[in-house]
Design a protein around this motif. Sequence first.
Motif, PDB file in Angstrom:
ATOM      1  N   UNK A 140      73.667 -39.880 -72.104  1.00 11.42           N
ATOM      2  CA  UNK A 140      75.098 -40.149 -71.931  1.00 11.42           C
ATOM      3  C   UNK A 140      75.815 -38.933 -71.364  1.00 11.42           C
ATOM      4  N   UNK A 141      75.486 -37.761 -71.854  1.00 10.95           N
ATOM      5  CA  UNK A 141      76.234 -36.554 -71.490  1.00 10.95           C
ATOM      6  C   UNK A 141      75.730 -35.882 -70.214  1.00 10.95           C
ATOM      7  N   UNK A 142      74.612 -36.353 -69.669  1.00  9.55           N
ATOM      8  CA  UNK A 142      74.087 -35.762 -68.436  1.00  9.55           C
ATOM      9  C   UNK A 142      75.012 -36.102 -67.265  1.00  9.55           C
ATOM     10  N   UNK A 143      74.858 -35.361 -66.170  1.00 11.44           N
ATOM     11  CA  UNK A 143      75.673 -35.587 -64.976  1.00 11.44           C
ATOM     12  C   UNK A 143      74.785 -35.958 -63.794  1.00 11.44           C
ATOM     13  N   UNK A 144      75.305 -36.764 -62.837  1.00 10.25           N
ATOM     14  CA  UNK A 144      76.596 -37.445 -62.916  1.00 10.25           C
ATOM     15  C   UNK A 144      76.562 -38.542 -63.984  1.00 10.25           C
ATOM     16  N   UNK A 156      81.442 -49.791 -65.203  1.00  9.61           N
ATOM     17  CA  UNK A 156      82.110 -48.606 -65.723  1.00  9.61           C
ATOM     18  C   UNK A 156      81.147 -47.447 -65.870  1.00  9.61           C
ATOM     19  N   UNK A 157      81.682 -46.318 -66.309  1.00 11.30           N
ATOM     20  CA  UNK A 157      80.867 -45.135 -66.542  1.00 11.30           C
ATOM     21  C   UNK A 157      80.714 -44.932 -68.042  1.00 11.30           C
ATOM     22  N   UNK A 158      79.506 -44.579 -68.439  1.00 11.93           N
ATOM     23  CA  UNK A 158      79.161 -44.473 -69.846  1.00 11.93           C
ATOM     24  C   UNK A 158      79.670 -43.163 -70.432  1.00 11.93           C
ATOM     25  N   UNK A 159      80.203 -43.252 -71.665  1.00 12.76           N
ATOM     26  CA  UNK A 159      80.654 -42.059 -72.372  1.00 12.76           C
ATOM     27  C   UNK A 159      80.229 -42.151 -73.829  1.00 12.76           C
ATOM     28  N   UNK A 160      80.334 -41.033 -74.548  1.00 10.93           N
ATOM     29  CA  UNK A 160      79.935 -41.002 -75.943  1.00 10.93           C
ATOM     30  C   UNK A 160      80.764 -41.975 -76.756  1.00 10.93           C
ATOM     31  N   UNK A 161      80.175 -42.471 -77.809  1.00 11.98           N
ATOM     32  CA  UNK A 161      80.898 -43.396 -78.673  1.00 11.98           C
ATOM     33  C   UNK A 161      80.050 -44.482 -79.278  1.00 11.98           C
ATOM     34  N   UNK A 162      79.361 -45.333 -78.475  1.00 11.13           N
ATOM     35  CA  UNK A 162      79.405 -45.370 -77.003  1.00 11.13           C
ATOM     36  C   UNK A 162      80.657 -46.072 -76.506  1.00 11.13           C
ATOM     37  N   UNK A 163      80.996 -45.796 -75.251  1.00  8.63           N
ATOM     38  CA  UNK A 163      82.139 -46.431 -74.629  1.00  8.63           C
ATOM     39  C   UNK A 163      81.970 -46.458 -73.127  1.00  8.63           C
ATOM     40  N   UNK A 201      70.208 -43.269 -63.268  1.00  9.33           N
ATOM     41  CA  UNK A 201      71.573 -43.093 -63.786  1.00  9.33           C
ATOM     42  C   UNK A 201      72.426 -44.340 -63.587  1.00  9.33           C
ATOM     43  N   UNK A 202      71.793 -45.467 -63.252  1.00  9.85           N
ATOM     44  CA  UNK A 202      72.533 -46.722 -63.130  1.00  9.85           C
ATOM     45  C   UNK A 202      71.785 -47.771 -63.943  1.00  9.85           C
ATOM     46  N   UNK A 203      72.524 -48.527 -64.767  1.00  7.41           N
ATOM     47  CA  UNK A 203      71.916 -49.473 -65.694  1.00  7.41           C
ATOM     48  C   UNK A 203      72.602 -50.828 -65.636  1.00  7.41           C
ATOM     49  N   UNK A 204      71.790 -51.858 -65.767  1.00  8.86           N
ATOM     50  CA  UNK A 204      72.281 -53.227 -65.901  1.00  8.86           C
ATOM     51  C   UNK A 204      72.028 -53.644 -67.339  1.00  8.86           C
ATOM     52  N   UNK A 205      73.086 -53.807 -68.126  1.00 11.00           N
ATOM     53  CA  UNK A 205      72.966 -54.133 -69.537  1.00 11.00           C
ATOM     54  C   UNK A 205      73.467 -55.543 -69.802  1.00 11.00           C
ATOM     55  N   UNK A 206      72.649 -56.335 -70.444  1.00 10.08           N
ATOM     56  CA  UNK A 206      73.059 -57.667 -70.857  1.00 10.08           C
ATOM     57  C   UNK A 206      73.534 -57.577 -72.301  1.00 10.08           C
TER      58      UNK A 206
END
Length: 295
Positions: A146-150, A279-286, A128-133
């Motif tokens: 994206x919608x899973x918790x946490x 940050x925390x990922x949300x739908x959109x994406x955002x 549930x933690x990602x490093x995105x370039x």
Amino acid sequence: MEDPASSDSGRELPLSWLADAPLFIDGEQVTAFYDAVVMPEHKDGKISISTKDIRLSKTSTSGKLGTRARLTTIFPFLDAHISLEGSLGREKSKQAEKGGTIELHPIDNPHRQLVQLALHYAANLPSRVKYARDVVSLDDRDEAYVTDSPRALVFLDLPPGRAIIPLAAELSTGRVATVFDDLATEVAKTVRTLPPAYGPGTKREYWRWFSDNFDAISAMNVLERGIGDGGRARWVDYRVHVDDHALQLSLRGRGTFETGIFAYSMIRRGNKHGLRIVGTLKSGPGLNVLAVFEK
């Protein structure tokens, strides 16, 4: 299923980003997220996490140190020790070679809470933690992820040259200033074209026009004028666009940050030098931005 956000970075995390004074930090959101995910049940309690599965991105100061030693070198305030279970020396040595533990004690400082939050995710919630370039690896993602918790915690390494398009800002007066239409007018004076009409079938083309014709100074000036004398912004939203990939950034300043942070630092310096965003990922994406660090 492995989501696209991890495809360019594996499980290594740049936790050393957090050993810096943030350009922006949403203390209220960090604390709420920390309370929900990490904080011990009792104020005088503690949580022990194992460092043996944490994989850190290489740094110039890492040398040949193990993960635990590297973490405590970067963050001296961490309470770290080797866990030596077992009665025989051989068992103790074997356990020590596997790694140690770090104790997380309750803390009220949002910046240090963010460090503890990242360590908790790295040790206990690695998927549930990602490093995105760049934003490309966060687009076209698995919606279920994206919608899973946490919520997924993202370290976004935004390179120089990206179009950071201001969308809107809520001012301390309560007025919401939408600025992207003003930005289109400003840019059109130079390129002598207008973006295509916005609609369900033209969204990508519409935002691509902003990206292709982006000018950081114009974007900075438009946001500064939009905020104007309305007081410090409660929140500012941006869109980062790369080709046909996009990501919305939501910064909740809650009236505590100067306009220059949102305009000059985020847009002009961010475009020139890049940004490090957590940050925390949300739908959109955002991303609901927890903190921003300069390069």
